[in-house]
Motif scaffolding. Sequence first.
Motif, PDB file in Angstrom:
ATOM      1  N   MET A 180      -4.565 -61.050 -33.695  1.00 13.26           N
ATOM      2  CA  MET A 180      -3.605 -60.004 -34.529  1.00 13.26           C
ATOM      3  C   MET A 180      -2.312 -60.292 -34.429  1.00 13.26           C
ATOM      4  O   MET A 180      -1.868 -60.802 -33.550  1.00 13.26           O
ATOM      5  N   ARG A 181      -1.673 -59.790 -35.393  1.00 15.10           N
ATOM      6  CA  ARG A 181      -0.039 -59.928 -35.642  1.00 15.10           C
ATOM      7  C   ARG A 181       0.653 -58.716 -34.817  1.00 15.10           C
ATOM      8  O   ARG A 181       0.483 -57.682 -35.481  1.00 15.10           O
ATOM      9  N   LEU A 182       1.001 -58.772 -33.642  1.00 13.15           N
ATOM     10  CA  LEU A 182       1.716 -57.717 -33.056  1.00 13.15           C
ATOM     11  C   LEU A 182       3.151 -57.974 -32.770  1.00 13.15           C
ATOM     12  O   LEU A 182       3.685 -57.138 -31.997  1.00 13.15           O
ATOM     13  N   ASN A 183       3.677 -59.143 -33.037  1.00 13.14           N
ATOM     14  CA  ASN A 183       5.206 -59.324 -32.664  1.00 13.14           C
ATOM     15  C   ASN A 183       6.200 -58.334 -33.303  1.00 13.14           C
ATOM     16  O   ASN A 183       6.051 -58.227 -34.507  1.00 13.14           O
ATOM     17  N   GLY A 184       6.947 -57.856 -32.238  1.00 12.04           N
ATOM     18  CA  GLY A 184       7.883 -56.807 -32.896  1.00 12.04           C
ATOM     19  C   GLY A 184       7.225 -55.410 -33.071  1.00 12.04           C
ATOM     20  O   GLY A 184       8.036 -54.623 -33.363  1.00 12.04           O
ATOM     21  N   ARG A 185       6.052 -55.204 -32.725  1.00 11.40           N
ATOM     22  CA  ARG A 185       5.460 -54.049 -32.555  1.00 11.40           C
ATOM     23  C   ARG A 185       6.201 -53.030 -31.662  1.00 11.40           C
ATOM     24  O   ARG A 185       5.955 -53.693 -30.528  1.00 11.40           O
ATOM     25  N   ARG A 186       6.265 -51.815 -31.714  1.00  6.77           N
ATOM     26  CA  ARG A 186       6.482 -51.000 -30.815  1.00  6.77           C
ATOM     27  C   ARG A 186       5.316 -50.494 -29.668  1.00  6.77           C
ATOM     28  O   ARG A 186       4.225 -50.864 -30.052  1.00  6.77           O
ATOM     29  N   GLU A 187       5.758 -50.170 -28.476  1.00  6.98           N
ATOM     30  CA  GLU A 187       4.759 -49.820 -27.482  1.00  6.98           C
ATOM     31  C   GLU A 187       4.843 -48.320 -27.445  1.00  6.98           C
ATOM     32  O   GLU A 187       5.769 -47.623 -27.441  1.00  6.98           O
ATOM     33  N   SER A 188       3.434 -47.751 -27.277  1.00  3.33           N
ATOM     34  CA  SER A 188       3.591 -46.469 -26.968  1.00  3.33           C
ATOM     35  C   SER A 188       4.260 -45.893 -25.666  1.00  3.33           C
ATOM     36  O   SER A 188       4.172 -46.492 -24.657  1.00  3.33           O
ATOM     37  N   SER A 189       4.823 -44.577 -25.568  1.00  3.43           N
ATOM     38  CA  SER A 189       5.312 -44.062 -24.434  1.00  3.43           C
ATOM     39  C   SER A 189       4.378 -43.056 -23.804  1.00  3.43           C
ATOM     40  O   SER A 189       4.583 -42.735 -22.669  1.00  3.43           O
ATOM     41  N   ASN A 190       3.196 -42.889 -24.435  1.00  4.37           N
ATOM     42  CA  ASN A 190       2.098 -42.054 -24.057  1.00  4.37           C
ATOM     43  C   ASN A 190       1.271 -42.700 -23.190  1.00  4.37           C
ATOM     44  O   ASN A 190      -0.015 -42.885 -23.356  1.00  4.37           O
ATOM     45  N   VAL A 191       1.752 -43.456 -21.933  1.00  8.63           N
ATOM     46  CA  VAL A 191       1.068 -44.259 -20.911  1.00  8.63           C
ATOM     47  C   VAL A 191       1.340 -43.730 -19.652  1.00  8.63           C
ATOM     48  O   VAL A 191       2.435 -43.635 -19.456  1.00  8.63           O
ATOM     49  N   GLU A 192       0.301 -43.783 -18.782  1.00  3.58           N
ATOM     50  CA  GLU A 192       0.454 -43.288 -17.308  1.00  3.58           C
ATOM     51  C   GLU A 192      -0.265 -44.594 -16.749  1.00  3.58           C
ATOM     52  O   GLU A 192      -1.116 -44.976 -17.007  1.00  3.58           O
ATOM     53  N   ASP A 193       1.002 -45.288 -15.988  1.00  4.50           N
ATOM     54  CA  ASP A 193       0.312 -46.595 -15.305  1.00  4.50           C
ATOM     55  C   ASP A 193       0.127 -46.227 -13.948  1.00  4.50           C
ATOM     56  O   ASP A 193       1.070 -46.247 -13.037  1.00  4.50           O
TER      57      ASP A 193
END
Length: 289
Positions: free
Chosen positions: A1-14
Amino acid sequence: MRLNGRRESSNVEDRRGMSGATKAGFGGIGAIIIAALFAWMSGGDPLQAVMNSAAEQMQGQTETVGEQNFTEEEQELAKFSRQILAGTEDVWTEIFQSIGRTYTPPTLVLFTNSVNSACGSASASVGPFYCSGDQKLYIDLSFFTQMKSQLGADGDFAYAYVIAHEVGHHVEYLLGTLDKAHQAMSQTDKVSANKLSVRLELLADFYAGVWAHHDNKMFRSIEPGDLEEAIDCAQKIGDNYLQEKARGYSQPESFTHGTSAQRMKWLKLGFDTGDINQGTTFSKSDAEL
């Protein structure tokens, strides 16, 4: 998949590095996969393995946060998961707007070994799952490594399919399908409940395909071979495939996620059409599924 430059979700609990008392539950694309893996290693029955995983308890542990150094591979998988989740947010927000509704995104919880949710506590043995009680999807990233090593299902789009499938359950929840199906399942016999479960899972597969269709339309994310990776994954997590691999035969009345052919069919239909109105798993006869 082409994901370069794609944003990351902030709806994440690590929550990686945390552990706690666990009681396995059922849910999502991974429940049968991981339970079946345990069965393969022990030479046992995959269905019994699923039941055993649901009854497992790790005694005497309290939830703690531990120091842990994550490998570069795991950190890349965490970033990948956040990017895929962001893509589902973009796609489903637009689709819901087109039907006059508002999309409320779920939260992705990354965990290690065990986790507590509104649906109860669960160990990684149940695989990725969605809990409508807190509108969160839960993933132990080691699941992707096990997909590759134990099932031979590999590739970034195959991993994206896993996440998109769980988000598909969230879409079912928002549209009211999930609660209706669960209510009906609680009021019928086991075989009939299993058939309803299959329809829910196939619909989540379809929604995963719908997401991929629109994600590619928005971001040109799909590369040659990507769809084949997801189709191959769908084939290898079919109930019949897992049961036959484990013991040489399958029991259709026990299917809860659908056959390989069904899972591939509905995933591809979603991808080809991108039309949520084509998600008609609950209006089809058993033969039409």
